[in-house]
Design an enzyme around this catalytic site. Structure first.
Site, mmCIF file in Angstrom:
data_model
loop_
_atom_site.group_PDB
_atom_site.id
_atom_site.type_symbol
_atom_site.label_atom_id
_atom_site.label_comp_id
_atom_site.label_asym_id
_atom_site.label_seq_id
_atom_site.Cartn_x
_atom_site.Cartn_y
_atom_site.Cartn_z
ATOM 1 N N HIS A 1 -4.309 8.901 0.904
ATOM 2 C CA HIS A 1 -2.679 9.215 0.708
ATOM 3 C C HIS A 1 -2.398 9.716 -0.906
ATOM 4 C CE1 HIS A 1 -2.605 6.742 4.244
ATOM 5 N NE2 HIS A 1 -3.096 5.854 3.366
ATOM 6 N N HIS B 1 -8.823 1.858 -2.394
ATOM 7 C CA HIS B 1 -8.937 1.604 -1.429
ATOM 8 C C HIS B 1 -9.514 3.004 -1.956
ATOM 9 C CE1 HIS B 1 -6.745 -0.090 2.529
ATOM 10 N NE2 HIS B 1 -7.978 -1.250 2.298
ATOM 11 N N GLU C 1 0.979 -1.159 -0.157
ATOM 12 C CA GLU C 1 0.015 0.304 0.344
ATOM 13 C C GLU C 1 1.054 1.216 0.446
ATOM 14 O OE1 GLU C 1 -4.077 2.051 2.297
ATOM 15 O OE2 GLU C 1 -2.665 0.035 3.358
ATOM 16 N N GLU D 1 -13.065 2.510 2.908
ATOM 17 C CA GLU D 1 -11.948 3.029 4.332
ATOM 18 C C GLU D 1 -12.142 4.288 4.607
ATOM 19 O OE1 GLU D 1 -7.753 1.321 5.328
ATOM 20 O OE2 GLU D 1 -7.764 3.256 4.145
#
Length: 291
Positions: free
Chosen positions: A187, A210, A151, A245
């Protein structure tokens, strides 16, 4: 209208902060009610998970499972300390085994480092240690029919992999076919230039996605360009999992909430949030199918 081919998932922390059998049962129940195909479980509290119970409950509900985790600073495989690296290798070994016991085929997350804010840059020796350990972990996972996901996390949560380009370089150095890249809109918003080039760069090596808002609240309530996000997934023909998420201080995990710096309420009703996200994602995917 053709239904989207991507399996949709939701993180358990939308529903429950714990990993007791009752916590897991509740997360499974709500995941199913909200229409998802997959439940993502964090292994930050892996020792508390009754894997046999959880597997049976997941199978009874007809749900798949994905597991995610980061390492800890005293078990960091990107460290230069041999003992610390060894503890990290053992943590990965037990995590792979836990996923296998749960009936899952994907372990993802910040598997390459501690999950937290570093006070220093990554060293070449530390990165080499991470490569060596992850090569062994990937071979272990391969023997169990599993894949590892790297990730891409932001600079405040790791100093090893902050961009898609860095994830690909790490995967190349590990050199095992069952190591894929995991991109996350939250992110990416911090570290990448846009929602186009990272997906194009990773291409068919993208193994998991995600989706989350810039503040990790309700999808569509922040400033992220999800139209471009979904167009980019369509452009590379991505057919893998997409997992929602979101975190709020309304649901607290003693370890993960602190690791993720969840200090305020972004929502109070997890089940309502999950249903909203499922509709949001489904509509976006269907719009791409019709486009």
């Amino acid at each position: 209208m053709t239904m989207p081919v991507n399996k949709l998932g939701v993180h358990a922390l939308v529903f429950s902060g714990g990993t007791t059998p009752a916590d897991v049962d509740y997360a499974i129940e709500q995941t199913k009610l909200a229409g998802y195909d997959v439940l993502e479980l964090s292994l930050q509290d892996a020792q508390a998970i009754d894997t046999a119970h959880a597997k049976a409950a997941l199978e009874a509900a007809g749900l798949g499972v994905v597991c995610s985790r980061g390492l800890t600073f005293d078990a960091d495989i990107s460290s230069e300390d041999v003992a610390v690296v060894a503890r990290g290798a053992e943590l990965l070994r037990t995590s792979v085994q836990a996923v296998h016991e749960l009936g899952g085929t994907l372990l993802t997350g910040a598997l390459y480092s501690a999950f937290g804010n570093y006070g220093r840059a990554l060293t070449a020796a530390g990165r080499a240690n991470a490569v060596t350990v992850l090569k062994d972990a990937a071979k272990d996972a391969q023997g169990k029919g599993m894949t590892l996901g790297l990730e891409v996390c932001n600079r405040y949560e790791t100093n090893v992999v902050n961009t898609a380009e860095q994830a690909l370089a790490l995967a190349d150095d590990i050199g095992e076919d069952n190591v894929t890249v995991h991109l996350d809109s939250y992110h990416m918003n911090i570290e990448e230039d846009d929602f186009v080039r990272p997906f194009a760069l990773v291409g068919d090596r993208l193994g998991y996605v995600h989706i989350g808002e810039n503040h990790r609240g309700y999808l569509g309530s922040g400033h992220l360009d999800f139209t471009t996000f979904f167009h980019s997934l369509a452009d590379i023909g991505y057919t893998g999992g997409i997992t929602f998420e979101s975190f709020s201080s309304a649901v607290v995990s003693e370890t993960l909430s602190t690791d993720l710096s969840i200090w305020r309420n972004l929502w109070n009703d997890g089940p309502a949030l999950a249903k909203h996200a499922h509709t949001f994602i489904t509509n976006a995917l269907e719009a791409n199918e019709e486009h």
